[in-house]
Design a protein around this motif. Structure first.
Motif, PDB file in Angstrom:
ATOM      1  N   PHE A  95     100.587  57.280  52.878  1.00 47.03           N
ATOM      2  CA  PHE A  95      99.293  56.771  53.372  1.00 47.03           C
ATOM      3  C   PHE A  95      99.278  55.362  53.788  1.00 47.03           C
ATOM      4  O   PHE A  95      98.482  55.387  54.547  1.00 47.03           O
ATOM      5  CB  PHE A  95      98.379  56.933  51.805  1.00 47.03           C
ATOM      6  N   GLN A  96      99.908  54.408  53.296  1.00 44.59           N
ATOM      7  CA  GLN A  96      99.845  53.114  53.981  1.00 44.59           C
ATOM      8  C   GLN A  96     100.444  53.203  55.588  1.00 44.59           C
ATOM      9  O   GLN A  96      99.817  52.738  56.449  1.00 44.59           O
ATOM     10  CB  GLN A  96     100.876  52.192  53.246  1.00 44.59           C
ATOM     11  N   LYS A  97     101.575  54.098  55.681  1.00 50.62           N
ATOM     12  CA  LYS A  97     102.008  54.097  57.131  1.00 50.62           C
ATOM     13  C   LYS A  97     100.903  54.887  58.048  1.00 50.62           C
ATOM     14  O   LYS A  97     100.802  54.472  59.117  1.00 50.62           O
ATOM     15  CB  LYS A  97     103.233  54.835  57.071  1.00 50.62           C
ATOM     16  N   LEU A  98     100.237  56.055  57.628  1.00 53.42           N
ATOM     17  CA  LEU A  98      99.085  56.715  58.379  1.00 53.42           C
ATOM     18  C   LEU A  98      98.202  55.880  58.532  1.00 53.42           C
ATOM     19  O   LEU A  98      97.241  55.825  59.795  1.00 53.42           O
ATOM     20  CB  LEU A  98      98.783  57.983  57.501  1.00 53.42           C
ATOM     21  N   THR A  99      97.795  54.863  57.596  1.00 56.05           N
ATOM     22  CA  THR A  99      96.510  53.937  57.807  1.00 56.05           C
ATOM     23  C   THR A  99      97.004  52.815  59.084  1.00 56.05           C
ATOM     24  O   THR A  99      96.139  52.663  59.861  1.00 56.05           O
ATOM     25  CB  THR A  99      96.419  53.001  56.518  1.00 56.05           C
ATOM     26  N   LYS A 100      98.140  52.415  58.947  1.00 55.48           N
ATOM     27  CA  LYS A 100      98.375  51.436  59.908  1.00 55.48           C
ATOM     28  C   LYS A 100      98.393  51.978  61.280  1.00 55.48           C
ATOM     29  O   LYS A 100      97.810  51.561  62.279  1.00 55.48           O
ATOM     30  CB  LYS A 100      99.825  50.939  59.357  1.00 55.48           C
ATOM     31  N   GLN A 101      98.971  53.280  61.522  1.00 56.05           N
ATOM     32  CA  GLN A 101      98.973  53.922  62.791  1.00 56.05           C
ATOM     33  C   GLN A 101      97.386  54.029  63.145  1.00 56.05           C
ATOM     34  O   GLN A 101      97.215  54.238  64.384  1.00 56.05           O
ATOM     35  CB  GLN A 101      99.591  55.281  62.658  1.00 56.05           C
ATOM     36  N   ALA A 102      96.669  54.629  62.290  1.00 53.74           N
ATOM     37  CA  ALA A 102      95.247  54.870  62.618  1.00 53.74           C
ATOM     38  C   ALA A 102      94.714  53.657  63.143  1.00 53.74           C
ATOM     39  O   ALA A 102      93.999  53.786  64.154  1.00 53.74           O
ATOM     40  CB  ALA A 102      94.690  55.509  61.388  1.00 53.74           C
ATOM     41  N   GLU A 103      94.973  52.471  62.466  1.00 53.71           N
ATOM     42  CA  GLU A 103      94.309  51.145  62.807  1.00 53.71           C
ATOM     43  C   GLU A 103      94.752  50.727  64.300  1.00 53.71           C
ATOM     44  O   GLU A 103      93.986  50.228  64.978  1.00 53.71           O
ATOM     45  CB  GLU A 103      94.732  50.219  61.726  1.00 53.71           C
ATOM     46  N   GLU A 104      95.989  51.319  64.552  1.00 55.84           N
ATOM     47  CA  GLU A 104      96.745  50.878  66.218  1.00 55.84           C
ATOM     48  C   GLU A 104      95.665  51.552  66.913  1.00 55.84           C
ATOM     49  O   GLU A 104      95.260  51.146  68.129  1.00 55.84           O
ATOM     50  CB  GLU A 104      97.873  51.404  66.282  1.00 55.84           C
ATOM     51  N   VAL A 105      95.450  52.901  66.603  1.00 60.79           N
ATOM     52  CA  VAL A 105      94.588  53.735  67.466  1.00 60.79           C
ATOM     53  C   VAL A 105      93.237  53.168  67.592  1.00 60.79           C
ATOM     54  O   VAL A 105      92.474  52.940  68.739  1.00 60.79           O
ATOM     55  CB  VAL A 105      94.493  55.206  66.991  1.00 60.79           C
ATOM     56  N   ALA A 106      92.607  52.578  66.411  1.00 64.49           N
ATOM     57  CA  ALA A 106      91.273  52.075  66.543  1.00 64.49           C
ATOM     58  C   ALA A 106      91.145  50.944  67.389  1.00 64.49           C
ATOM     59  O   ALA A 106      90.498  50.653  68.128  1.00 64.49           O
ATOM     60  CB  ALA A 106      90.976  51.427  64.904  1.00 64.49           C
ATOM     61  N   LYS A 107      92.158  50.018  67.299  1.00 63.14           N
ATOM     62  CA  LYS A 107      92.469  48.923  68.176  1.00 63.14           C
ATOM     63  C   LYS A 107      92.388  49.192  69.566  1.00 63.14           C
ATOM     64  O   LYS A 107      91.769  48.462  70.444  1.00 63.14           O
ATOM     65  CB  LYS A 107      93.594  48.029  67.479  1.00 63.14           C
ATOM     66  N   LYS A 108      93.125  50.421  70.054  1.00 64.51           N
ATOM     67  CA  LYS A 108      93.278  50.572  71.338  1.00 64.51           C
ATOM     68  C   LYS A 108      92.126  51.105  71.933  1.00 64.51           C
ATOM     69  O   LYS A 108      91.682  50.654  73.056  1.00 64.51           O
ATOM     70  CB  LYS A 108      94.182  51.767  71.556  1.00 64.51           C
ATOM     71  N   TYR A 109      91.050  51.636  71.151  1.00 60.59           N
ATOM     72  CA  TYR A 109      89.649  52.229  71.679  1.00 60.59           C
ATOM     73  C   TYR A 109      88.580  51.059  71.376  1.00 60.59           C
ATOM     74  O   TYR A 109      87.634  51.371  71.350  1.00 60.59           O
ATOM     75  CB  TYR A 109      89.422  53.358  70.983  1.00 60.59           C
ATOM     76  N   LYS A 110      89.216  49.835  70.952  1.00 56.14           N
ATOM     77  CA  LYS A 110      88.232  48.792  70.501  1.00 56.14           C
ATOM     78  C   LYS A 110      86.926  49.425  69.457  1.00 56.14           C
ATOM     79  O   LYS A 110      85.867  49.225  69.585  1.00 56.14           O
ATOM     80  CB  LYS A 110      87.391  48.172  71.679  1.00 56.14           C
ATOM     81  N   ALA A 111      87.428  50.224  68.477  1.00 60.54           N
ATOM     82  CA  ALA A 111      86.640  50.736  67.723  1.00 60.54           C
ATOM     83  C   ALA A 111      85.839  49.919  66.503  1.00 60.54           C
ATOM     84  O   ALA A 111      86.509  48.935  66.227  1.00 60.54           O
ATOM     85  CB  ALA A 111      87.369  51.912  66.866  1.00 60.54           C
ATOM     86  N   PHE A 112      84.675  50.216  66.324  1.00 59.14           N
ATOM     87  CA  PHE A 112      84.246  49.238  65.294  1.00 59.14           C
ATOM     88  C   PHE A 112      84.137  49.769  64.106  1.00 59.14           C
ATOM     89  O   PHE A 112      83.904  49.140  62.875  1.00 59.14           O
ATOM     90  CB  PHE A 112      82.550  49.156  65.516  1.00 59.14           C
ATOM     91  N   MET A 113      84.836  50.881  63.776  1.00 60.20           N
ATOM     92  CA  MET A 113      84.944  51.348  62.467  1.00 60.20           C
ATOM     93  C   MET A 113      85.643  52.669  62.457  1.00 60.20           C
ATOM     94  O   MET A 113      86.027  53.243  63.422  1.00 60.20           O
ATOM     95  CB  MET A 113      83.432  51.974  62.100  1.00 60.20           C
TER      96      MET A 113
END
Length: 360
Positions: A95-113
């Motif tokens: 779960f921690q690894k999936l969260t980290k990767q999901a946050e990388e995607v969020a950063k790429k798209y400049k996601a607010f959430m």
């Protein structure tokens, strides 16, 4: 579509990788149609990416489909994982690894959430601790239905290791009576195909008008049928004297069946066709070896405010009431605040446009 774990492997066969992902999700106990690539393709206004974690043998042991809704006006995006992740919920590392990767995607798209509503009960204290350790906030009380994408509170019938007779006997006495009544009154059940969606649509329009909720157009249901595939969709009609008087539209995916849509005409409702259709849907789930028949939501934001008629109808089949967890991370509080204020107006405008398109 991009698959984060394999972007650096130029020899990756993406078609095979997609099949591998889909096979993992469909066969996992926490698999859900909303985590499938098929479902992602129904979301025309969303981009999507996938993150995955593999074990020492190279097999997928955790995954998460991420839907990305770009919001150009805010120069940002919402990243949402519907009913994700798919993994052993006790596996903290995955779960921690999936969260980290999901946050990388969020950063790429400049996601607010980053938002997700896992297929996990809100009462699961062990998982609550895990998500808090990973920096998520938990939504314990939803105040507005507009904040819900997938139902937060649902009824689920446990089919595992139960015969049809045992399931039927577990239903409320009135529910059993209504199912039998439909049969005695010569209501019959017929399976529909893609070419019958227009007939399905007409019944749904009557239901939407009666119960005051918007109904997508025929094209939507046809595209949904085409993308999910006929092996995953079951349309049923309850007929009386040669006329369809009620209908359902169900999904089969992995070890679950979901009651997605359903409606009835104003006439002949006293013949209880909707009860018979639910029973046929449950039997279809059993025939396919499913463990769960999901009645979906009860139109509620909490247990004190619900559609009583719908609640009583579904409750009569003796399902378990499940309140799913909803978790999120906010990366840009200002954009998040603006989005929360504007989103309800956006939803209202979409409904208005939908009605206008139907009137033309």
């Amino acid at each position: 579509m991009k698959i984060e774990n394999d972007l650096n492997d130029m020899n990756t066969n993406y078609e095979n990788l997609e099949k591998e992902y889909e096979n993992f999700v469909e066969n996992h106990s926490k698999g859900h149609f909303a985590q499938s690539l098929r479902w992602a393709k129904t979301k025309e206004e969303w981009d999507h990416e996938i993150v995955m974690v593999r074990d020492d043998d190279g097999k997928i042991k955790g995954s998460m489909l991420l839907l990305i809704r770009k919001i150009p006006a805010l120069h940002s995006a919402l990243v949402y994982s519907p009913r994700g992740p798919v993994c052993n919920i006790e596996d903290k590392e995955t779960f921690q690894k999936l969260t980290k990767q999901a946050e990388e995607v969020a950063k790429k798209y400049k996601a607010f959430m980053l938002r997700m509503d896992p297929d996990i009960a809100n009462s699961d204290m062990q998982f609550r601790d895990i998500v808090k350790e990973n920096g998520y906030k938990i939504v314990d009380k939803v105040k507005d239905l507009n904040d819900i994408i997938h139902p937060k509170i649902v009824f689920r019938l446990n089919l595992k290791e139960k015969t049809e007779d045992e399931l039927f006997a577990s239903f409320h006495q009135k529910t059993r009576y209504n199912i039998r009544l439909a049969g005695k009154k010569n209501v019959t059940v017929r399976e529909g195909k893609r070419e019958d969606i227009a007939e399905f649509q007409k019944i749904m329009e009557v239901t939407g008008s009666r119960d005051k909720f918007p109904i997508p157009d025929t094209k939507y249901f046809e595209e949904l049928y085409d993308i999910m595939g006929e092996d995953h969709v079951k349309i049923l009609f309850a007929d009386y004297e040669g006329q369809a008087i009620a209908t359902t539209y169900n999904f089969l995916y992995g070890n679950k069946v979901w009651y997605m849509f359903g409606g009835s005409l104003n006439e002949k409702r006293n013949l209880m066709p909707t009860y018979l259709l639910q029973w046929e849907g449950i039997k279809w789930a059993k025939e396919n070896g499913c463990d769960i028949y999901d009645f979906r939501g009860i139109c509620a934001v909490d247990l004190e405010h619900r559609n009583e008629g719908l609640y009583r109808f579904k409750k009569g089949f003796n399902p378990d009431l499940i309140e799913f967890m909803e978790i999120y991370k906010v990366y840009n509080p200002f954009v998040y605040f603006v989005f929360k204020k504007l989103f309800p107006f956006y939803r209202k405008i979409r409904v208005m446009l939908m009605k206008k398109r139907k009137e033309k």
